[in-house]
Design a protein around this motif. Structure first.
Motif, PDB file in Angstrom:
ATOM      1  N   MET A 270       0.795  -1.286   0.036  1.00  0.00           N
ATOM      2  CA  MET A 270       0.040   0.229   0.104  1.00  0.00           C
ATOM      3  C   MET A 270       1.005   1.396   0.006  1.00  0.00           C
ATOM      4  N   GLY A 271       0.384   2.365  -0.530  1.00  0.00           N
ATOM      5  CA  GLY A 271       1.222   3.403  -0.300  1.00  0.00           C
ATOM      6  C   GLY A 271       1.353   3.976   0.870  1.00  0.00           C
ATOM      7  N   ASN A 272       0.864   3.389   1.959  1.00  0.00           N
ATOM      8  CA  ASN A 272       1.205   3.719   3.409  1.00  0.00           C
ATOM      9  C   ASN A 272       2.097   2.553   4.227  1.00  0.00           C
ATOM     10  N   SER A 282       5.976  -7.171  -5.142  1.00  0.00           N
ATOM     11  CA  SER A 282       6.275  -7.009  -6.625  1.00  0.00           C
ATOM     12  C   SER A 282       5.725  -5.604  -7.195  1.00  0.00           C
ATOM     13  N   GLY A 283       4.792  -5.099  -6.738  1.00  0.00           N
ATOM     14  CA  GLY A 283       4.376  -3.731  -7.208  1.00  0.00           C
ATOM     15  C   GLY A 283       3.704  -2.892  -5.648  1.00  0.00           C
ATOM     16  N   ARG A 284       3.162  -1.582  -6.215  1.00  0.00           N
ATOM     17  CA  ARG A 284       2.627  -0.849  -5.395  1.00  0.00           C
ATOM     18  C   ARG A 284       1.548   0.074  -5.723  1.00  0.00           C
ATOM     19  N   THR A 285       0.682   0.247  -4.806  1.00  0.00           N
ATOM     20  CA  THR A 285      -0.609   0.741  -4.950  1.00  0.00           C
ATOM     21  C   THR A 285      -0.709   1.975  -4.164  1.00  0.00           C
ATOM     22  N   VAL A 286      -1.973   2.720  -4.389  1.00  0.00           N
ATOM     23  CA  VAL A 286      -2.252   3.982  -3.565  1.00  0.00           C
ATOM     24  C   VAL A 286      -2.335   3.594  -2.091  1.00  0.00           C
ATOM     25  N   ALA A 287      -2.617   4.345  -1.142  1.00  0.00           N
ATOM     26  CA  ALA A 287      -2.940   4.107   0.335  1.00  0.00           C
ATOM     27  C   ALA A 287      -4.236   3.697   0.385  1.00  0.00           C
ATOM     28  N   ASN A 288      -4.387   3.004   1.726  1.00  0.00           N
ATOM     29  CA  ASN A 288      -5.674   2.514   2.021  1.00  0.00           C
ATOM     30  C   ASN A 288      -6.828   3.691   1.889  1.00  0.00           C
ATOM     31  N   ASN A 289      -6.339   4.747   2.467  1.00  0.00           N
ATOM     32  CA  ASN A 289      -7.663   5.779   2.386  1.00  0.00           C
ATOM     33  C   ASN A 289      -7.831   6.127   1.122  1.00  0.00           C
ATOM     34  N   GLU A 290      -6.912   5.783   0.022  1.00  0.00           N
ATOM     35  CA  GLU A 290      -7.469   6.119  -1.433  1.00  0.00           C
ATOM     36  C   GLU A 290      -7.970   4.956  -1.957  1.00  0.00           C
ATOM     37  N   ASP A 291      -8.332   3.952  -1.227  1.00  0.00           N
ATOM     38  CA  ASP A 291      -8.869   2.640  -1.926  1.00  0.00           C
ATOM     39  C   ASP A 291      -7.876   1.972  -2.755  1.00  0.00           C
ATOM     40  N   GLY A 292      -6.550   1.885  -2.112  1.00  0.00           N
ATOM     41  CA  GLY A 292      -5.702   1.110  -2.981  1.00  0.00           C
ATOM     42  C   GLY A 292      -5.987  -0.265  -3.568  1.00  0.00           C
ATOM     43  N   VAL A 293      -6.548  -0.954  -2.687  1.00  0.00           N
ATOM     44  CA  VAL A 293      -6.946  -2.284  -3.092  1.00  0.00           C
ATOM     45  C   VAL A 293      -8.027  -2.426  -4.350  1.00  0.00           C
ATOM     46  N   ALA A 294      -8.947  -1.423  -4.114  1.00  0.00           N
ATOM     47  CA  ALA A 294     -10.092  -1.248  -5.217  1.00  0.00           C
ATOM     48  C   ALA A 294      -9.250  -0.755  -6.370  1.00  0.00           C
ATOM     49  N   VAL A 295      -8.403  -0.056  -6.285  1.00  0.00           N
ATOM     50  CA  VAL A 295      -7.820   0.322  -7.649  1.00  0.00           C
ATOM     51  C   VAL A 295      -7.094  -0.695  -8.193  1.00  0.00           C
ATOM     52  N   VAL A 296      -6.354  -1.536  -7.890  1.00  0.00           N
ATOM     53  CA  VAL A 296      -5.663  -2.697  -8.393  1.00  0.00           C
ATOM     54  C   VAL A 296      -6.978  -3.537  -9.009  1.00  0.00           C
ATOM     55  N   ILE A 297      -7.787  -3.941  -7.950  1.00  0.00           N
ATOM     56  CA  ILE A 297      -9.087  -4.919  -8.653  1.00  0.00           C
ATOM     57  C   ILE A 297      -9.767  -4.312  -9.855  1.00  0.00           C
ATOM     58  N   GLU A 298     -10.140  -2.987  -9.734  1.00  0.00           N
ATOM     59  CA  GLU A 298     -10.662  -2.423 -10.880  1.00  0.00           C
ATOM     60  C   GLU A 298      -9.967  -2.574 -12.161  1.00  0.00           C
TER      61      GLU A 298
END
Length: 305
Positions: A270-272, A282-298
């Motif tokens: 996560m970004g945080n 292996s990669g990085r997404t945005v923070a939990n408060n920015e819905d980082g899991v949802a960003v990747v799933i979408e």
């Protein structure tokens, strides 16, 4: 059912991490994913412990596409009500850093243990003795399947009152309250040592007698039985379903997620996230408060379409 199996699993090399100075664009999985494994606190949950509507929709869409979703957390089963309304078809969660697999279908207060990987009482007492010697001033708590017990000097860090307050040796005695319940993990807290320093010191003192990790911003360690981690229990669950590690996409933010992120075929910090988590994923997404899991799933589902 209790599980004492200690499986071996493939550990791949760490992948390149996207620079934190620009908005991460996580790589897509190299093979079609069949299972999403996500941590909760600091990962799927926002800081206020809520699950955003965007995240709820993303999880539902993943399952509709035939991808299983596992919640993989350090939380005990008693604290899973926060996601009980979002389990959809599967209803299974890995709790206590791999110490238990729990069926959430029954709803709040009705969770059923499917698999338990307990911490033996003798091992717990041995670890406590070693940590008292290595870090004087350490206080302890004991997490059992249905109850929580702590020492008088252990701080009020948790969201529930303890069932028993006594020295750790009494909490683990044969006649202790809750002694008929397996020990899932022991918690160790120190008020004067930095969190990562305490983790390093404890791992050296205890060696391979137990698995020690942390998920709290404070110097609070979580101690499980030998070989018990989020990764090893997830590997067991995947093997039962015929799912390989390459078909797993994992998300996390703290040191207790490192083994899981290393094991999964595709993983996102996560970004945080803690620096060790960023290095492991292996990669990085945005923070939990920015819905980082949802960003990747979408993005993952859009590419499948």
């Amino acid at each position: 059912m209790r599980c004492s199996t200690r499986p071996c699993w493939h550990m791949r090399d760490n992948g390149e991490v996207t620079s934190a100075t620009r908005r991460p664009q996580p790589p897509a999985p190299t093979v079609p994913p069949r299972l999403i494994a996500t941590d909760l606190d600091g990962t799927l949950l926002r800081d206020d412990k809520s699950v955003s509507q965007r995240t709820v929709a993303a999880l539902a869409a993943a399952e509709e596409a035939g991808i299983e979703v596992f919640f993989v957390t350090g939380r005990p089963a008693r604290w899973m009500d926060v996601v009980s309304d979002h389990v959809h078809g599967h209803g299974l969660a890995i709790c206590g850093n791999g110490a238990a697999v729990v069926d959430l279908h029954g709803g709040p207060g009705s969770h059923q243990f499917v698999k338990i990987r307990e911490l033996a009482t003798e091992t717990a007492l041995d670890v406590i003795t070693l940590l008292r010697a290595a870090a004087p001033g350490t206080s302890f708590a004991v997490e059992r399947t249905y109850s929580f017990h702590l020492e008088p000097t252990y701080p009020s860090l948790h969201m529930e009152p303890p069932d028993t307050i006594a020295p750790a040796e009494k909490l683990l005695a044969e006649d202790a309250q809750g002694a008929d319940q397996p020990v899932l993990k022991v918690l160790a807290y120190h008020s004067d040592i930095a969190p990562d320093d305490f983790l390093g010191l404890a791992r050296i003192a205890v060696g391979d007698r137990a698995v020690i990790t942390r998920s709290s911003p404070s110097a609070l360690l979580e101690i499980s039985g030998p070989g018990v981690s989020k990764a090893s229990t997830l590997a067991l669950c995947c093997a039962e379903r015929g799912i390989s590690h390459e078909e797993v996409v994992a998300f996390g933010d703290m040191p207790n997620d490192v083994e899981m992120l290393t094991w999964a075929g595709t993983s996102y910090a996560m970004g945080n996230a803690h620096p060790d988590v960023i290095a492991a994923a292996s990669g990085r997404t945005v923070a939990n408060n920015e819905d980082g899991v949802a960003v990747v799933i979408e993005r993952m589902l859009a590419e499948r379409r």
